[in-house]
Design a protein around this motif. Structure first.
Motif, short mmCIF file in Angstrom:
data_model
loop_
_atom_site.label_atom_id
_atom_site.label_comp_id
_atom_site.label_asym_id
_atom_site.label_seq_id
_atom_site.Cartn_x
_atom_site.Cartn_y
_atom_site.Cartn_z
N ASP A 163 0.83 -1.19 0.00
CA ASP A 163 0.00 0.00 0.00
C ASP A 163 0.88 1.25 0.00
OD1 ASP A 163 -1.95 1.90 0.27
OD2 ASP A 163 -3.00 0.93 1.93
N VAL A 280 -8.65 -18.77 -4.77
CA VAL A 280 -8.93 -17.86 -5.86
C VAL A 280 -9.32 -16.49 -5.32
CG1 VAL A 280 -10.35 -17.49 -7.90
CG2 VAL A 280 -9.67 -19.78 -7.25
N MET A 281 -8.89 -15.48 -6.03
CA MET A 281 -9.09 -14.13 -5.55
C MET A 281 -10.55 -13.72 -5.64
SD MET A 281 -6.31 -13.83 -4.66
CE MET A 281 -5.17 -15.13 -4.94
N ASN A 282 -10.92 -12.92 -4.69
CA ASN A 282 -12.27 -12.39 -4.68
C ASN A 282 -12.45 -11.39 -5.84
OD1 ASN A 282 -14.74 -11.36 -3.91
ND2 ASN A 282 -14.23 -11.68 -1.75
N GLU A 284 -14.96 -9.40 -6.23
CA GLU A 284 -15.64 -8.18 -5.81
C GLU A 284 -14.64 -7.11 -5.41
OE1 GLU A 284 -18.61 -6.74 -2.26
OE2 GLU A 284 -17.77 -8.73 -2.25
N VAL A 285 -14.93 -5.89 -5.79
CA VAL A 285 -14.01 -4.80 -5.43
C VAL A 285 -14.67 -3.92 -4.38
CG1 VAL A 285 -12.83 -2.75 -6.25
CG2 VAL A 285 -12.88 -4.79 -7.66
N ARG B 99 -10.91 1.12 -1.79
CA ARG B 99 -10.51 -0.29 -1.81
C ARG B 99 -10.06 -0.75 -3.18
NH1 ARG B 99 -15.00 -0.95 0.50
NH2 ARG B 99 -15.87 -2.31 -1.09
N ILE B 102 -6.38 -1.38 -3.95
CA ILE B 102 -5.62 -2.40 -3.24
C ILE B 102 -5.43 -3.66 -4.08
CG2 ILE B 102 -5.76 -3.98 -1.25
CD1 ILE B 102 -4.99 -1.09 -0.55
N LEU B 104 -5.53 -7.22 -4.25
CA LEU B 104 -6.13 -8.28 -3.43
C LEU B 104 -5.36 -9.60 -3.52
CD1 LEU B 104 -9.91 -7.68 -4.14
CD2 LEU B 104 -8.62 -7.11 -2.08
N GLY B 154 -7.61 -11.60 -0.12
CA GLY B 154 -8.43 -11.83 -1.31
C GLY B 154 -9.65 -12.69 -1.04
N LEU B 156 -11.74 -12.24 1.38
CA LEU B 156 -12.77 -11.51 2.12
C LEU B 156 -13.78 -10.85 1.18
CD1 LEU B 156 -10.51 -9.61 4.68
CD2 LEU B 156 -11.52 -11.87 4.92
N ARG B 168 -6.84 -1.47 10.75
CA ARG B 168 -5.47 -0.98 10.57
C ARG B 168 -5.36 0.46 11.06
NH1 ARG B 168 -3.03 -0.46 4.61
NH2 ARG B 168 -4.20 1.48 4.68
#
Lengths: 285, 265
Positions: A163, A280-282, A284-285, B99, B102, B104, B154, B156, B168
């Motif tokens: 980040d 696997v990656m989500n 949804e953003v 978000r 980011i 993921l 990733g 979540l 955080r």
């Protein structure tokens, strides 16, 4: 075959030297490569490893240590890439492409002027025979320095990779971290010259790291796995190179690629054959 | 000096109310490649309140936050808190970006993300220890995400992820909290957990600014409002700033005759 390799190791100093350097280089590439791929800088890794070439040539001509010349040109390339990117509407991949190919071309011209073409070949594709005792010491010094850099600034590397905006918001000098990493990358690229060669250095940087990335969801594990794969690929690659008389750079890179392929297909969390089982990656953003 | 003061208060106990100065924004302008994004913004942000930043798309809401923190180059302007330039207070700012920014797929777990919040105060060369991990555990508990602490981020949902980023910010123990669109695309439970926490923090005296797009919850969520459309349309307590006239000024005809709950005449 294996016995032959081991006998060779006992008999020939050049092979011992080559083995030691490749192990060190494999290890350190895995560590630094992990950060390179997480920061989306694989192309930058390729660029820097090519851009050190004129530095090597100039050092040769002046009789200076090639690490110094290469570092200067590596950092110069990184700075120039950043400069072109900021001062023009061009996207970063374009500015990377222009700068590194120009540096590389300049390196080829300089080396052709200074040396015979066989030397150019060795620099481009690696030559295990060329590894001297003094090179091992140099490689070890570089490896230890880079490891210390990563250990000292581990926190900062993680937060600025994951980040960068948060890092900048709390006052971290993310630019300095970036150039620090570029410097470390340059050093690693230079030390990989002899066993891998300029052209293929990037593979050892990113392939083991990418393999580690596919095998775990934890950064520390990823770094450890990619270093191990870097080391194993280097040793196996050297073995194939010695046994079948292929350039060592190519055999090391192909070995690493085999590991990557295995992880790509069979990784329990991110492999092609096991998708949809939690890793696997989500979307949804 | 002031920094010291803030830190001390912070160290003794975070539950006692602290005395923060308001943030003063003077003539802040930011442009991107020659195009002005926000111009000549003058305003005051009060501590102990939740300030919402609203305005149409492209109004410069996120840019205002980034300009205040000087994450983007300013064309002009200063931002101060009491006697101090905001830059010297950076470690005391917790900033949660949108978000969508980011990655993921990054190999990092929920608890490791929250741990990042302890880094500003740790500074260089110091490793997180038991105290920091304890802070992580407490923060995760506050956002009700303890059971997910070992998960890769990733895995979540949007709301869960947002709660992690709020945790955080909690772990950072910052007095200034900037959130960019925290409620976009998240579930009701998460939204409630977050807003309740923010209200708690506000009551402790912290300064909270939130970029927001959903006009319906404005009265419910915010004490103060900044209405923006490249230039400042209005700022101040909800009762004075959230008026039909100001909304029309900011949103123009796009608003039509939609009646917004709680908007004053």
């Amino acid at each position: 075959m294996v016995m032959n390799f081991i006998q060779g190791l006992i008999k020939y100093e050049f092979l011992q030297n080559a083995l030691i350097t490749s192990v060190i280089v494999g290890l350190i590439s895995g560590v630094i490569g992990s950060f390179i791929i997480l920061r989306g800088m694989s192309l930058m890794g390729d660029a820097i490893s090519h851009a050190v070439l004129p530095g090597v040539a100039v050092s040769y001509m002046l009789g200076a240590n090639y690490i110094i010349g290469a570092s200067i040109f590596g950092l110069l390339a990184a700075t120039l890439i950043g400069f072109v990117e900021q001062k023009s509407p061009l996207k970063s991949d374009t500015s990377i492409g222009i700068v590194f190919s120009s540096f590389f071309a300049l390196g080829i011209v300089l080396i052709s002027r200074a040396q015979s073409s066989t030397d150019l070949n060795h620099i481009l594709f690696g030559n295990v025979l060329a590894v001297r005792q003094s090179d091992i010491i140099m490689t070890a010094v570089v490896a230890v320095s880079v490891l210390i850099f990563i250990l000292l600034f581990y926190k900062e590397l993680v937060v600025s990779s994951f980040d960068p905006t948060m890092a900048a918001a709390y006052g971290l000098n993310v630019k300095l971290i970036h150039y620090g990493l570029m410097f470390a990358l340059t050093l690693v690229a230079v030390t990989s010259l002899q066993t891998i060669g300029t052209v293929l250095v990037v593979a050892l940087l990113i392939t083991p790291a990418a393999t580690g990335y596919l095998l775990t969801n934890k950064l520390t594990h990823m770094i450890i796995i990619s270093s191990i794969i870097g080391v194993v690929s280097s040793v196996l690659g050297l073995f194939f190179s010695y046994t079948f008389n292929y350039p060592s750079g190519a055999t090391i890179v192909l070995t690493a690629a085999c590991f990557f392929l295995l992880a790509f297909l069979f990784s329990p969390i991110k492999g092609l054959l096991f998708r949809n089982k939690g890793g696997v990656m989500n979307e949804e953003v | 000096m002031m920094n010291q003061h803030v830190m001390e208060v912070d160290d003794v106990s975070t539950s006692t109310s602290m005395q923060l100065e308001p943030i003063q924004v003077n003539n802040l302008s930011v442009s991107y490649q020659g195009k002005p994004a926000i111009q000549h913004i003058n305003l005051t942000v009060q501590p102990g309140a939740i300030t919402g930043i609203i305005g149409p798309n492209g109004a410069g809401k996120s840019t205002l936050l980034k300009g205040i923190m000087e994450l983007v180059k300013r064309d002009s302007g200063q931002v101060t808190m009491g006697e101090q330039d905001i830059k010297s207070l950076r470690k005391n700012i917790a900033y949660v970006e949108q978000r969508s920014a980011i990655d993921l797929t990054f190999p990092i777990t929920v608890e490791e993300v929250v741990l990042l919040g302890t880094y500003p105060k740790l500074g260089l060369f110091r490793r997180p220890r038991k105290k920091e991990w304890q802070k992580v555990a407490e923060s995760l508990e506050k956002v009700q995400m303890t059971e997910f602490s070992k998960r890769q981020i990733g895995e979540l949902s949007g709301g869960q992820l947002q709660r992690v980023f709020i945790a955080r910010a909690l772990a950072q123990d910052a007095d200034i909290i900037f959130l960019d669109e925290p409620f976009v695309g998240i579930d009701m439970t998460s939204e409630k957990v977050i807003i309740d926490l923010l209200k708690e923090l506000k009551n402790m005296g912290k300064l909270i600014m939130i970029v927001h797009h959903d006009l319906h919850k404005v009265v419910e969520y915010f004490d103060e409002l900044i209405i923006l459309n490249r230039e400042l349309v209005a700022s101040g307590p909800i009762s004075q700033s959230f008026t039909t006239e100001n909304m029309r000024k900011a949103y123009g005809s796009t608003m039509g005759d939609i009646v917004i709950k709680g908007v004053s005449d």
